[in-house]
Design an enzyme around this catalytic site. Structure first.
Site, PDB file in Angstrom:
ATOM      1  N   ASP A  25       1.085  -1.397  -0.324  1.00 61.19           N
ATOM      2  CA  ASP A  25       0.202  -0.217  -0.283  1.00 61.19           C
ATOM      3  C   ASP A  25       0.749   1.454  -0.254  1.00 61.19           C
ATOM      4  OD1 ASP A  25      -2.116   1.865   1.251  1.00 61.19           O
ATOM      5  OD2 ASP A  25      -3.111   0.121   0.476  1.00 61.19           O
ATOM      6  N   HIS A  59      -2.903   5.565   3.960  1.00 65.89           N
ATOM      7  CA  HIS A  59      -4.443   4.366   3.804  1.00 65.89           C
ATOM      8  C   HIS A  59      -3.650   3.572   4.087  1.00 65.89           C
ATOM      9  CE1 HIS A  59      -6.470   1.370   0.473  1.00 65.89           C
ATOM     10  NE2 HIS A  59      -7.220   2.575   0.984  1.00 65.89           N
ATOM     11  N   SER A 221     -11.493  -1.636   0.206  1.00 63.28           N
ATOM     12  CA  SER A 221     -10.055  -1.779   0.891  1.00 63.28           C
ATOM     13  C   SER A 221      -9.522  -2.679   1.918  1.00 63.28           C
ATOM     14  CB  SER A 221     -10.000  -0.383   1.113  1.00 63.28           C
ATOM     15  OG  SER A 221      -8.757   0.600  -0.154  1.00 63.28           O
TER      16      SER A 221
END
Length: 352
Positions: A25, A59, A221
């Site tokens: 990520d 994120h 996600s």
């Protein structure tokens, strides 16, 4: 939609002890108060000289907190579904950072994760290139090495887009998102490759704004993070099972959606993830085939790429109870859950 009741039904059986989950990520903030001690040195393929334990976007930190957050103090912060698993962070480039980024960068990340002990790889990124040989071969390599690969289907369901890659690659657990009522989230990308769905709306999670930062969001996600965490729970409780048997435990125990019709189907896959059920005794699966049940799954986007023997590994250089009861986030006395956002388009990466 039944609550997962992690504290009562999941954690007494397993908390993910001894299992490494790689989060491919934006990196992971190692010193967030809910992740301190959970984040191993990883790699950075973004062009920056880090070991993956920094996160300028936030994120990856959010995803990691949903998998292995341990909270802080007494009933504060975010408690992940597998709070004793370890996170191996691998930072990759996002759209806008480097326009030349190819989906092939996923190959570097996946191979690094496999070669550095990850038994579960979480890919909350995606795109629409089914012919990327390097990424495809990396997934096959992971499958050949008995690793569970989990990826988000994408957040473009409201535009009729197909399931994105790497989620659409055979062998990958492709995860969509449902809301609090158990119905499919409107933006969750659907298609025949969908394997499971999990919570993906109003999810409370850590952010990289500060060592005590938190946020709320929506996305596939986070649904993928819950599936990765469940795979870690199973691998910790039943270390003798193959990756294929771990996947079979999740798909055979999934809860059928109230409004989804017969499963499996393209909207919900085999159903809604049920971690507690996935951890129960299951001799039919445990004594059954060890192969990955998704390896020969048909791809809706035609490709002439081979799906057989993976390419040999090439050494790569690396950088030095909320409403579902899955992840507990206590903020100002309230218990909440949350999810992040992102996607990759074409050959360029965006977070889901």
């Amino acid at each position: 939609m039944k609550q997962y009741q992690a504290e009562a039904r999941v954690w007494p059986v397993s908390q993910g002890e001894g299992v490494i989950v790689s989060v491919v990520d934006s990196g992971v903030m190692e010193d967030h108060q809910d992740l301190a001690g959970q984040v191993l040195p990883g790699a950075d393929f973004s062009g920056a000289k880090t070991d993956g334990r920094v996160d300028g976007e936030g994120h990856g930190t959010g995803i990691a907190s949903l998998i292995a957050g341990h909270g802080h103090g007494t009933g504060s912060g975010v408690m992940g579904l597998a709070p004793k698993a370890k996170i191996l962070p691998i930072r990759i480039r996002a759209a806008g950072e480097h326009p030349e980024l190819r989906q092939s960068d996923i190959e570097l990340a996946v191979r690094y994760a496999v070669d550095h002990g990850a038994k579960v790889v979480n890919l909350s990124v995606g795109g629409y290139d089914p012919l990327d040989s390097a990424a495809r071969q990396a997934i096959l390599y992971a499958v050949s090495k008995d690793v569970v690969v989990v990826a988000a289907t994408g957040n473009s369901g409201d535009s009729g887009a197909p399931v994105e890659y790497p989620a659409a690659f055979p062998g990958v657990v492709a995860v969509g998102a449902v809301g609090e009522n158990g119905s499919l989230w409107a933006r969750s990308t659907s298609g025949p490759e969908t394997t499971l769905v999990a919570p993906g709306t109003a999810i409370y999670q850590a952010t990289a704004k500060s060592t005590s930062g938190y946020g709320v969001g929506d996305g596939t996600s986070d649904a993928a993070a819950y599936v990765s965490a469940t795979a870690a729970l199973i691998r910790a409780a039943y270390p003798g099972l193959s990756a294929g048997q771990v996947i079979n435990r999740m798909i055979t125990t999934a809860t059928a959606p109230a409004d989804g019709g017969a499963v499996p189907n393209g909207r919900y896959g085999y159903g809604i993830l049920a971690p507690a059920k996935a951890l129960e005794a299951n001799p039919a699966v445990d004594n059954g085939p060890r192969d990955n049940p998704l390896l020969h799954r048909v791809e809706s986007q035609a490709t002439d790429e081979p799906t057989g023997t993976p390419a040999p590994v090439v050494p790569q250089a690396g950088g030095a109870g909320g409403w579902y009861g899955v992840v507990w986030g206590v903020l100002g006395g309230g218990v909440l859950l949350v999810a992040g956002v992102g996607v990759w388009v074409g050959r360029r990466v965006r977070r889901r």
